[in-house]
Design an enzyme around this catalytic site. Sequence first.
Site, PDB file in Angstrom:
ATOM      1  N   HIS A 126      32.751  45.398  -0.818  1.00 24.90           N
ATOM      2  CA  HIS A 126      33.470  44.735  -1.788  1.00 24.90           C
ATOM      3  C   HIS A 126      34.440  44.025  -1.076  1.00 24.90           C
ATOM      4  CE1 HIS A 126      36.269  44.670  -5.171  1.00 24.90           C
ATOM      5  NE2 HIS A 126      35.387  44.894  -5.745  1.00 24.90           N
ATOM      6  N   ASP A 203      35.156  53.800   1.196  1.00 30.51           N
ATOM      7  CA  ASP A 203      35.437  53.274  -0.116  1.00 30.51           C
ATOM      8  C   ASP A 203      34.506  54.135  -1.105  1.00 30.51           C
ATOM      9  OD1 ASP A 203      35.758  51.635  -2.358  1.00 30.51           O
ATOM     10  OD2 ASP A 203      35.191  49.953  -1.613  1.00 30.51           O
ATOM     11  N   GLN A 206      32.700  53.208  -5.963  1.00 35.20           N
ATOM     12  CA  GLN A 206      31.379  53.564  -6.864  1.00 35.20           C
ATOM     13  C   GLN A 206      30.871  54.724  -6.870  1.00 35.20           C
ATOM     14  OE1 GLN A 206      30.351  51.416  -9.109  1.00 35.20           O
ATOM     15  NE2 GLN A 206      31.939  49.791  -8.782  1.00 35.20           N
ATOM     16  N   LYS A 229      37.500  54.109 -12.532  1.00 33.96           N
ATOM     17  CA  LYS A 229      35.938  54.076 -12.404  1.00 33.96           C
ATOM     18  C   LYS A 229      35.603  55.668 -12.576  1.00 33.96           C
ATOM     19  CE  LYS A 229      35.783  50.005  -9.469  1.00 33.96           C
ATOM     20  NZ  LYS A 229      35.259  49.083 -10.066  1.00 33.96           N
ATOM     21  N   CYS A 369      32.591  40.411  -6.647  1.00 34.53           N
ATOM     22  CA  CYS A 369      33.517  40.681  -5.308  1.00 34.53           C
ATOM     23  C   CYS A 369      32.736  40.947  -4.120  1.00 34.53           C
ATOM     24  CB  CYS A 369      34.716  41.634  -5.613  1.00 34.53           C
ATOM     25  SG  CYS A 369      35.601  41.357  -7.029  1.00 34.53           S
TER      26      CYS A 369
HETATM   27  N1  PMP Z   1      35.488  48.875  -3.956  1.00 34.57           N
HETATM   28  C1  PMP Z   1      34.375  48.892  -4.628  1.00 34.57           C
HETATM   29  C2  PMP Z   1      33.038  49.162  -4.253  1.00 34.57           C
HETATM   30  C3  PMP Z   1      34.509  48.587  -5.949  1.00 34.57           C
HETATM   31  O1  PMP Z   1      33.156  48.342  -6.591  1.00 34.57           O
HETATM   32  C4  PMP Z   1      35.677  48.184  -6.447  1.00 34.57           C
HETATM   33  C5  PMP Z   1      35.848  47.645  -7.854  1.00 34.57           C
HETATM   34  N2  PMP Z   1      34.902  46.863  -8.508  1.00 34.57           N
HETATM   35  C6  PMP Z   1      36.939  48.198  -5.644  1.00 34.57           C
HETATM   36  C7  PMP Z   1      36.487  48.589  -4.364  1.00 34.57           C
HETATM   37  C8  PMP Z   1      38.155  47.781  -5.915  1.00 34.57           C
HETATM   38  O2  PMP Z   1      38.689  48.519  -7.103  1.00 34.57           O
HETATM   39  P1  PMP Z   1      39.995  48.278  -7.920  1.00 34.57           P
HETATM   40  O3  PMP Z   1      39.559  46.747  -8.362  1.00 34.57           O
HETATM   41  O4  PMP Z   1      40.011  49.359  -9.004  1.00 34.57           O
HETATM   42  O5  PMP Z   1      40.917  48.460  -6.818  1.00 34.57           O
END
Ligand code: PMP
Length: 412
Positions: A126, A203, A206, A229, A369
């Site tokens: 991401h 990270d 997910q 999440k 993203c």
């Molecule tokens: N890493 C991953 C794998 C994600 O899916 C996301 C959110 N889509 C993020 C990081 C970032 O999370 P946040 O926007 O809540 O900071």
Amino acid sequence: MITKSASRAGFAAGTVKRLFPGLADRRLHYLDSAATAQMPDCVFEALRGFEIEARANVHEGLHRRARAATEAYNGARAQAARFLNAYSDQEVVFTYGATSAINLLAHSFGTLMVAGDEILLSVLEHHSNLTPWQTLAAQRGIVLRFLPMTPEGRLDLEALESRITDRCRLVALTHCSNVTGAVTDVAPVVAAARSVGAKVMLDGAQHVAHSPVDVRALGVDFYAFSGHKAFGPTGVGILWGRAALLATMPPFMTGGQMVETVTLGSARFRPPPRRFEAGTPPIAAAIGLGAALDWMQGLDWNAIREHEARLTRSLLGGLASIKGVRILGPLDLRLRTGVVSFCMEHVSPEEVCIQLDRKGVALRGGYHCAQPLFEVFRARGAARASVALYNVDVDVDALLEGVQELANSRAG
Ligand code: PMP
């Protein structure tokens, strides 16, 4: 509530769904939990309880309410530590989300690196686990290396040996891809990192909705995720780090709440975790997150895993049978979660989402993203459905019907 004791009767997602006020509308088929999951009753109660009975600032308060707020906030830290199986509460840093947790790490741990040091990432990341390292690399002359992915969208761990060198200081990878749903096999990553003395950050954004995490069993050094999440509120997240490592790291942001003494010329900072929590923290959100993580710990995860796998199997099977649909991600259910991205011939991902929304199906579409990953797939984005514990068969059926209708309309 689906507690461990109730598990013998099997997992009833319909019953769980009733615990989520945000899902009360039966016409809504919420398949966007990978972007933000809904919150169970107990989180609303925790938020309301704090706001009415304990709303005050934390830490230095000398009155009853401030003490209650501090106690609740520290309690949330303890709940998060239990969810993660951390060695100590003090290893849990409250941040504003996964993005802010990874930025904290990049700006803090990053300052301990020197020009020529390397960080190993992957093409599956991401942007939140890519751009902070790009910035660091540009500022400090650090070299970024990347693990490739397999054609089905998993991390290609066979490349570990060739991509990890003696200069590697950190391996920072997704625990589960937000596009392909592929879950990372962490053990070989940790072994490769240890062989060159590098640290490992996962990270977990997910992964956290799909079971509590065991950082000890994973053997990693840092773990980042977002509260929203994990069935908690927005605006809060966690960076877990081993105490010995956090102790070596300088603060990222400075200000109130994180200092021991201050003169006009300098400041002495508190030990972690407060060293990394400058200013008033997201108190209510952290307390709500603590309640969500506690709630998760009481669930029967074997049953939930089976339930999610069953829905994911229907989703993958149904999509694969529709002409012109391409699934991005592994089909083997042992290798993935219920994050299912797909492309349709002649229909843009955005249009898939707009058309499906008319049927009450909530999806997400675009690059998620993760633009570099789409370059590898040679796809201009994808629509994404994501399954969580409260989803039921009708949600998947509604999606499949909608996609089939859309495919028919474009074919004819
Ligand atoms: N890493 C991953 C794998 C994600 O899916 C996301 C959110 N889509 C993020 C990081 C970032 O999370 P946040 O926007 O809540 O900071």
